[in-house]
Design a protein around this motif. Structure first.
Motif, PDB file in Angstrom:
ATOM      1  N   SER A 166       0.908  -1.240   0.079  1.00 59.01           N
ATOM      2  CA  SER A 166       0.147   0.208   0.106  1.00 59.01           C
ATOM      3  C   SER A 166       0.719   1.211  -0.048  1.00 59.01           C
ATOM      4  CB  SER A 166      -0.919  -0.049   1.134  1.00 59.01           C
ATOM      5  OG  SER A 166      -0.147   0.098   2.511  1.00 59.01           O
ATOM      6  N   ASP A 167       0.326   2.107  -0.109  1.00 60.88           N
ATOM      7  CA  ASP A 167       0.910   3.681  -0.186  1.00 60.88           C
ATOM      8  C   ASP A 167       1.616   3.715   1.050  1.00 60.88           C
ATOM      9  OD1 ASP A 167       0.453   4.459  -2.694  1.00 60.88           O
ATOM     10  OD2 ASP A 167      -0.987   5.726  -2.255  1.00 60.88           O
ATOM     11  N   ALA A 168       0.978   3.387   2.311  1.00 61.70           N
ATOM     12  CA  ALA A 168       1.666   3.561   3.596  1.00 61.70           C
ATOM     13  C   ALA A 168       2.806   2.864   3.672  1.00 61.70           C
ATOM     14  CB  ALA A 168       0.646   3.296   4.678  1.00 61.70           C
ATOM     15  N   GLU A 169       2.829   1.620   3.174  1.00 59.56           N
ATOM     16  CA  GLU A 169       3.835   0.665   3.286  1.00 59.56           C
ATOM     17  C   GLU A 169       4.888   1.183   2.523  1.00 59.56           C
ATOM     18  OE1 GLU A 169       1.766  -3.752   4.055  1.00 59.56           O
ATOM     19  OE2 GLU A 169       1.630  -2.934   1.973  1.00 59.56           O
ATOM     20  N   VAL A 170       4.893   1.704   1.308  1.00 60.76           N
ATOM     21  CA  VAL A 170       5.810   2.184   0.471  1.00 60.76           C
ATOM     22  C   VAL A 170       6.571   3.502   1.294  1.00 60.76           C
ATOM     23  CG1 VAL A 170       6.339   3.633  -1.828  1.00 60.76           C
ATOM     24  CG2 VAL A 170       4.804   1.484  -1.570  1.00 60.76           C
ATOM     25  N   ALA A 171       5.602   4.386   1.647  1.00 59.46           N
ATOM     26  CA  ALA A 171       6.073   5.562   2.451  1.00 59.46           C
ATOM     27  C   ALA A 171       7.265   5.168   3.490  1.00 59.46           C
ATOM     28  CB  ALA A 171       5.123   6.330   2.934  1.00 59.46           C
ATOM     29  N   THR A 172       6.845   4.152   4.333  1.00 59.82           N
ATOM     30  CA  THR A 172       7.793   3.557   5.323  1.00 59.82           C
ATOM     31  C   THR A 172       8.784   2.665   4.831  1.00 59.82           C
ATOM     32  OG1 THR A 172       6.193   1.704   6.125  1.00 59.82           O
ATOM     33  CG2 THR A 172       6.071   4.073   7.036  1.00 59.82           C
ATOM     34  N   GLY A 173       8.968   2.222   3.737  1.00 58.83           N
ATOM     35  CA  GLY A 173       9.704   1.251   3.376  1.00 58.83           C
ATOM     36  C   GLY A 173      10.886   1.806   2.486  1.00 58.83           C
ATOM     37  N   ASP A 174      11.799   1.072   1.559  1.00 59.94           N
ATOM     38  CA  ASP A 174      12.999   1.355   1.101  1.00 59.94           C
ATOM     39  C   ASP A 174      12.769   1.223  -0.499  1.00 59.94           C
ATOM     40  OD1 ASP A 174      14.235   1.886   3.408  1.00 59.94           O
ATOM     41  OD2 ASP A 174      14.776  -0.066   3.412  1.00 59.94           O
ATOM     42  N   LEU A 175      11.712   1.006  -0.873  1.00 60.86           N
ATOM     43  CA  LEU A 175      11.568   0.699  -2.502  1.00 60.86           C
ATOM     44  C   LEU A 175      10.264   0.717  -2.868  1.00 60.86           C
ATOM     45  CD1 LEU A 175      13.100  -0.309  -5.204  1.00 60.86           C
ATOM     46  CD2 LEU A 175      12.554  -2.640  -4.305  1.00 60.86           C
TER      47      LEU A 175
END
Length: 793
Positions: A166-175
């Protein structure tokens, strides 16, 4: 009524559904794709005939986000979806890039692919779903599409790959990586990464390729139920005899032309050979126009054979380099004296002037999208004027290519920017391409990085970028570093890698063949790593690290925080106070809901004035402290002075000078700047000020030279007042019985705000205490008004 066909699969923990036969039945192919509660409709139509003289494949992809899909009404005057937004343009390119190479050579029928977001749940992104729907609709339509393709988004967090985050997971991830692929090979890659290694990036691509295979299988299942009959393709004319004639006619001319290292000279020689070929087949132009156009296309094939064969067999490229050498680089910063940051970056015959402009919060870009209004504080705009390639052409609003190249450079630089809290500026980078023969988008990355550093933007590390090419013939291939424009046109791949010394920040790949393998990608990434390191070294010669000071022409921003309960005092009713601060000081003031205030101006004096004003509004006055103030109102008994920006206090006439003052206007006038000392703050917040104990020139505190107040006549006080008892009884030895209180007994006169109460009447028979005898007290001493000192009877 409807002959509906549907296929569903479990994909990344969610259900993906592809449905056809219910909607848009007059299109050649139409699919509704659903993931969660996000729904995309894609319809494909193809022209049944080819326009006369058509010699290219006119595929057009349109992606549109309907505001109704998320229950919103568009902003703006017209209140409807209009021209394509930047995001819609980027997603349209995302769909087009992997599909276009999968149509056969010589197929020139016009095709429209329209993908519309009909429902958006805020979690499952519609761009990925639109790619899947487009692939399915193409496959069902019967057009000669050599697909289907699948697609997948990949995130990376805590050492684990995430499928369709999700967008939230992308925002807190590295890729954030998007891949489109066939069953056999990867077709397209688009990504942004936080300095990840080549191995991690390659693993992400392969992870996505594997996941996309599930989608391909689902599309094939749907096609087996609902695909239309495939189109019959016309057999092309045998042009082998023409090709042999062309080789003899211009083969040597083209071979010689492609040994010229100067672009202009090479183009002139190639154009001369093309003219020679057109003249040789002039008769065919009138007798058989289609065959004539086909013959001219053979010239392009002949050029490709010469260039590709020279590289694969001899390892020598058009400009004489080997496959790994990067062209000479020249970098210069502070190229433009008034820009906040600027750089001239030249690599061979590719050049950009990159500028960085710093702005305040009100310069942020407002984006009205499916998720509502959002604000972007980093922008990168890429411009490609026709003179950069020595041509005459359209010049104006950016096209799809310019938007796409700008976004690629944006993704490359975005991961190394400071956070908004660390650097509270709006940042705009502009790349104006002044020469182009090779990757201008990667020149934009290099020039943009240098201009940001020149502007004083604290990047984590400098970023460089390089474009890689591929020549593939059977099992034999060559990967090319820093490709030329001709190598891009005549090669099989455009593979762009940007990053820092610590890792990759962006990876983009487009291919012109049916896909590349993991082995080729691994070689390309390793070779790109070497090239990027070399370019970073050349960039460091111009500027090795970010400047510690901003340009003198850039705005300064000071940030501080106030208590949230004080926000209302800074803003004022209807914004009256904050508007007055801005209008008076000239500084810009922004305040958020958490009490964070940003004051900005290119003039530090304006910033200081605004900060002082705001702090005066929210800080509490201190007894004994001296402040600058302004007379705002004069009354009979003194003057009200505004100080600390938002506080008023009274300077009584007796506190204006160490001598008798008849009228306040003898000393002060409205609007006059004065210096005051806080004498007292009563429980109700009223402030008593003094001017006489402050040097009005220097603001220094003066010694209080006013004579001390003398005790009243009658002794040292009132004596022991004794127990209070009833009011009718004496309060001490000297007071005696005061008698009943009658209206008018005290007759203190009218009581004015802050004024003297006037003479008091006799209170009746007095005792033998301090002021006995019922004496009239008379007026209070001129330096000590009774209501101020509290020393009254």
């Amino acid at each position: 009524m409807f002959d509906t066909q549907k296929v569903s699969i479990e994909w990344g923990g969610k259900t993906l559904t592809l449905e056809t036969g219910k909607v848009a039945r007059q299109a050649d192919g139409a699919v509704i794709a659903t993931l969660g509660e996000t729904v995309v409709l894609c319809a494909v139509t193809a022209a049944k005939t080819v326009k006369e003289g058509q010699d290219f494949f006119p595929l057009t992809v349109h992606y549109q986000e309907k505001f109704s899909s998320s229950g919103r009404i568009p902003g703006g005057f017209f209140k409807r979806e209009r021209g394509a937004t930047e995001r819609e343009t980027l997603v349209s390119r995302l769909i087009d890039r992997p599909i276009r190479p999968l149509f056969p050579e010589g197929f020139y029928n016009e095709i429209n692919c329209i993908a519309q977001v009909m429902s958006y749940d805020g979690e499952n992104e519609p761009d990925l779903l639109a790619m899947v729907a487009a692939s399915a609709a193409m496959t069902l339509s019967g057009v000669p599409f050599m697909g289907p393709i699948g697609a997948a988004r990949v995130g990376y967090k805590d050492g684990e790959y995430q499928l369709n985050p999700s967008d939230a997971e992308v925002a807190t991830g590295d890729l954030d990586l998007m891949v489109a692929a066939t069953h056999d090979a990867v077709m397209m890659v688009e990504s942004e990464a936080k300095e990840l290694s080549e191995d991690v990036m390659l693993g992400a691509v392969m992870f996505a390729h594997k996941a996309s295979a599930q989608v391909i299988d689902a599309i094939i299942q749907l096609a087996e139920k609902a695909a239309k009959d495939p189109w019959e393709l016309k057999t092309g004319t045998d042009l082998s005899a023409h090709k042999t004639k062309l080789k003899g006619l211009i083969g040597k001319d083209l071979a010689a032309a492609y040994k010229l290292t100067n672009k202009a000279e090479r183009q002139n020689a190639v154009n001369a050979a093309r003219t020679k070929a057109r003249e040789a087949f002039e008769d065919l132009k009138h007798d058989n126009p289609a065959e004539y156009l086909g013959t001219l296309k053979l010239v392009k094939k002949l050029e490709a054979e010469i260039v590709r064969g020279q590289i694969l067999n001899e390892g020598v490229r058009i400009d004489g380099r080997d496959t790994k050498t990067v062209r000479p680089i020249e970098a210069e910063v502070h190229f433009l004296p008034r820009a906040h940051g600027s750089a001239l970056f030249t690599r061979g015959e590719t050049q950009t002037i990159a500028t960085t402009t710093l702005g305040t919060r009100d310069a942020e870009q407002m984006i009205d999208g499916l998720n509502g209004l959002s604000y972007q504080h980093f922008m990168l705009h890429y411009n490609f004027p026709p003179y950069s390639v020595g041509e005459v052409g359209r010049f104006g609003a950016p096209g799809r290519r310019e938007v796409g190249h700008g976004k690629l450079a944006w993704r490359a630089l975005h991961p190394v920017l400071p956070t908004k809290e660390e650097f509270p500026y709006t940042i705009r980078v502009t790349s104006d391409i002044t020469e182009s023969n090779g990757s201008s988008s990667m020149a934009t990355v290099c020039g943009g990085s240098l201009s940001l550093m020149d502007a004083g933007v604290p990047l984590k590390r400098p970023v460089s970028g390089i474009a890689m090419g591929l020549i593939l013939e059977g099992d034999k291939f060559a990967v090319l570093s820093d490709i030329l424009g001709d190598e891009d046109h005549l090669g099989d791949m455009d593979f762009k890698v940007a990053g820092t010394s610590e890792g990759i920040t962006s990876l983009q790949m487009d291919i012109k063949i049916a896909g590349i393998t993991e082995e080729i990608m691994k070689v390309a990434l390793a070779q790109a790593h070497e090239g990027r390191a070399h370019i970073l070294g050349e960039m460091a010669k111009a500027l090795g690290e970010t400047r510690t000071e901003l340009s003198a022409h850039a705005p300064r921003i000071e940030t501080f925080t106030i208590d949230k309960s004080k926000i209302r005092e800074v803003i004022g009713t209807g914004g009256k106070v904050i508007r007055e601060i801005v209008a008076t000081t000239g500084a810009k003031v922004d305040i958020d809901d958490e009490g964070v205030i940003k004051v900005s101006s290119s003039d530090s004096a304006q910033i200081d004035a605004a900060i002082k004003w705001i702090k005066g509004l929210v800080e509490e006055a201190e007894v004994g402290k001296i402040y600058d103030g302004k007379v705002v109102n004069i009354v009979d008994f003194g003057a009200f002075v505004n100080f600390m920006g938002g506080k008023d206090g009274l300077v009584h006439v007796s506190e204006m000078k160490n001598e008798r003052v008849e009228k306040p206007t003898d000393v002060v006038s409205e609007g006059q700047a004065v210096k005051v000392k806080v004498l007292e703050i009563d429980p109700r917040g009223k402030v008593r000020l003094s001017m006489r104990v402050v040097d009005q020139e220097t603001g220094a505190e003066l010694e209080d030279t006013r004579p001390a107040r003398q005790p009243r006549e009658g002794g040292e006080g009132r004596g022991d007042r004794g127990p209070r008892g009833d009011r009718g009884e004496g309060r001490g030895e000297g007071r005696g019985d005061r008698g009943p209180r009658r209206d008018g007994d005290r007759n203190r006169g009218p009581r004015r705000d802050g004024g003297d109460r006037g003479p008091r009447r006799e209170r009746g028979e007095g005792g033998n205490g301090g002021n006995g005898g019922g004496n009239d007290d008379g007026p209070a001493p001129e330096f000590a008004p009774a209501f101020l000192t509290g020393d009254r009877d």
